[in-house]
Motif scaffolding. Structure first.
Motif, PDB file in Angstrom:
ATOM      1  N   THR A 101       0.806  -1.219   0.000  1.00 49.93           N
ATOM      2  CA  THR A 101       0.000   0.000   0.000  1.00 49.93           C
ATOM      3  C   THR A 101       0.842   1.274   0.000  1.00 49.93           C
ATOM      4  N   GLU A 102       2.018   1.200   0.645  1.00 49.72           N
ATOM      5  CA  GLU A 102       2.835   2.401   0.778  1.00 49.72           C
ATOM      6  C   GLU A 102       3.833   2.592  -0.362  1.00 49.72           C
ATOM      7  N   VAL A 103       4.168   1.502  -1.065  1.00 46.33           N
ATOM      8  CA  VAL A 103       5.179   1.599  -2.118  1.00 46.33           C
ATOM      9  C   VAL A 103       4.632   1.188  -3.486  1.00 46.33           C
ATOM     10  N   LEU A 104       4.240  -0.067  -3.616  1.00 46.52           N
ATOM     11  CA  LEU A 104       3.856  -0.591  -4.936  1.00 46.52           C
ATOM     12  C   LEU A 104       2.601   0.074  -5.494  1.00 46.52           C
ATOM     13  N   ASP A 105       1.597   0.290  -4.648  1.00 46.81           N
ATOM     14  CA  ASP A 105       0.376   0.947  -5.133  1.00 46.81           C
ATOM     15  C   ASP A 105       0.667   2.350  -5.642  1.00 46.81           C
ATOM     16  N   GLU A 111       2.882   7.664  -8.712  1.00 49.64           N
ATOM     17  CA  GLU A 111       3.227   8.527  -7.598  1.00 49.64           C
ATOM     18  C   GLU A 111       4.546   8.087  -6.968  1.00 49.64           C
ATOM     19  N   GLY A 112       5.333   7.326  -7.733  1.00 48.57           N
ATOM     20  CA  GLY A 112       6.601   6.822  -7.225  1.00 48.57           C
ATOM     21  C   GLY A 112       7.582   7.921  -6.863  1.00 48.57           C
ATOM     22  N   GLY A 113       7.441   9.081  -7.500  1.00 46.55           N
ATOM     23  CA  GLY A 113       8.344  10.187  -7.208  1.00 46.55           C
ATOM     24  C   GLY A 113       8.206  10.722  -5.797  1.00 46.55           C
ATOM     25  N   GLU A 114       7.106  10.389  -5.136  1.00 42.49           N
ATOM     26  CA  GLU A 114       6.878  10.859  -3.769  1.00 42.49           C
ATOM     27  C   GLU A 114       7.499   9.941  -2.722  1.00 42.49           C
ATOM     28  N   LEU A 115       7.992   8.785  -3.160  1.00 37.41           N
ATOM     29  CA  LEU A 115       8.549   7.827  -2.212  1.00 37.41           C
ATOM     30  C   LEU A 115       9.893   8.293  -1.662  1.00 37.41           C
TER      31      LEU A 115
END
Length: 244
Positions: A101-105, A111-115
């Motif tokens: 939920t916090e990474v793959l989704d 929205e990977g740039g927000e990780l």
């Protein structure tokens, strides 16, 4: 595009269909000029495949513009939509790990740039077994088994590149608790499987619709069925039941 491909005998190949649509909508070249160049490229590219293949591709290019339809959407409403609105909620049979939920989704909805770097694994790898939570539902059609034709060879499961179609053994007690329509047959294999029942089942939301299993089946026991129809019949419930 998929519909045009089927009508023109192109199967699942939509590259030239989408190219024709691009030239129509983008306006980078006059449409007639662009289509002429595209058809010349088709003839050059597929000449070695024979006139039949070239003809199908050219027919598909022409049909692409004929079948092109405008899609109307609420422009003002979409323009004012908040980034916080959840427009991509997955339906899962069980709660996924936090990593999902916090990474793959987030990666899946761009929205990977927000990780944060700290959220990722040290070696850059993804933990095993996470694909089971993806539930993308990207297949137009999924394989549905006819258990009267199935010979329990398991070739479909062995050849599936995503492990989304699998053989299942259920006891008589489990079969009695199965969802309506969960069709199974007495398992073959002698005394080892005595009292058990066998079924082949695909995961509707994980299948990519590649059709490899249907072509590999020696008895044509698998039929590609539209995803909405398969879900309506209960195949998502069949998969969840079988996996438990």
């Amino acid at each position: 595009a998929a519909s045009v491909a089927k009508k023109t005998g192109m199967g699942k190949l939509i590259n030239n269909i989408m190219t024709a649509v691009f030239f129509k909508l983008s306006g980078v070249l006059p449409v007639d000029q662009a289509l002429c160049l595209l058809k010349d490229a088709v003839k050059k590219t597929y000449k070695s495949k024979g006139d039949a293949v070239v003809g199908k591709n050219i027919t598909a290019v022409d049909a692409a513009l004929t079948e092109l339809r405008e899609v109307k959407y609420p422009m003002a409403e979409w323009a004012s939509a908040s980034d916080s609105e959840q427009c991509y909620i997955k339906e899962r049979d069980e709660a996924p790990p936090q990593y999902v939920t916090e990474v793959l989704d987030k990666i899946q909805v761009r929205e990977g740039g927000e990780l944060k770097v700290s959220q990722l694994e040290v070696d850059g790898c993804v933990p095993l077994g996470q694909t089971a939570y993806a539930k993308r539902g990207v297949a137009e059609c999924i394989p549905v088994v006819d258990m009267d034709k199935c010979i329990q060879c398991n070739v479909c499961s062995a050849i599936c590149p995503h492990a989304v179609i699998r053989p299942f053994l259920v006891s008589a007690q489990e079969l009695a608790q199965s969802p309506e329509g969960f069709d199974a047959r007495k398992a073959t294999g002698g005394n080892t499987y005595a009292g058990l029942h066998f079924r082949i089942q695909a995961s509707p939301m994980d299948c990519t619709g590649c059709e490899v299993c249907t072509h590999a089946c020696p008895t044509t026991a698998l039929t590609m069925t539209p995803l909405p129809k398969a879900i309506e019949f209960g195949h998502d419930k069949f998969w969840n039941f079988a996996m438990k």
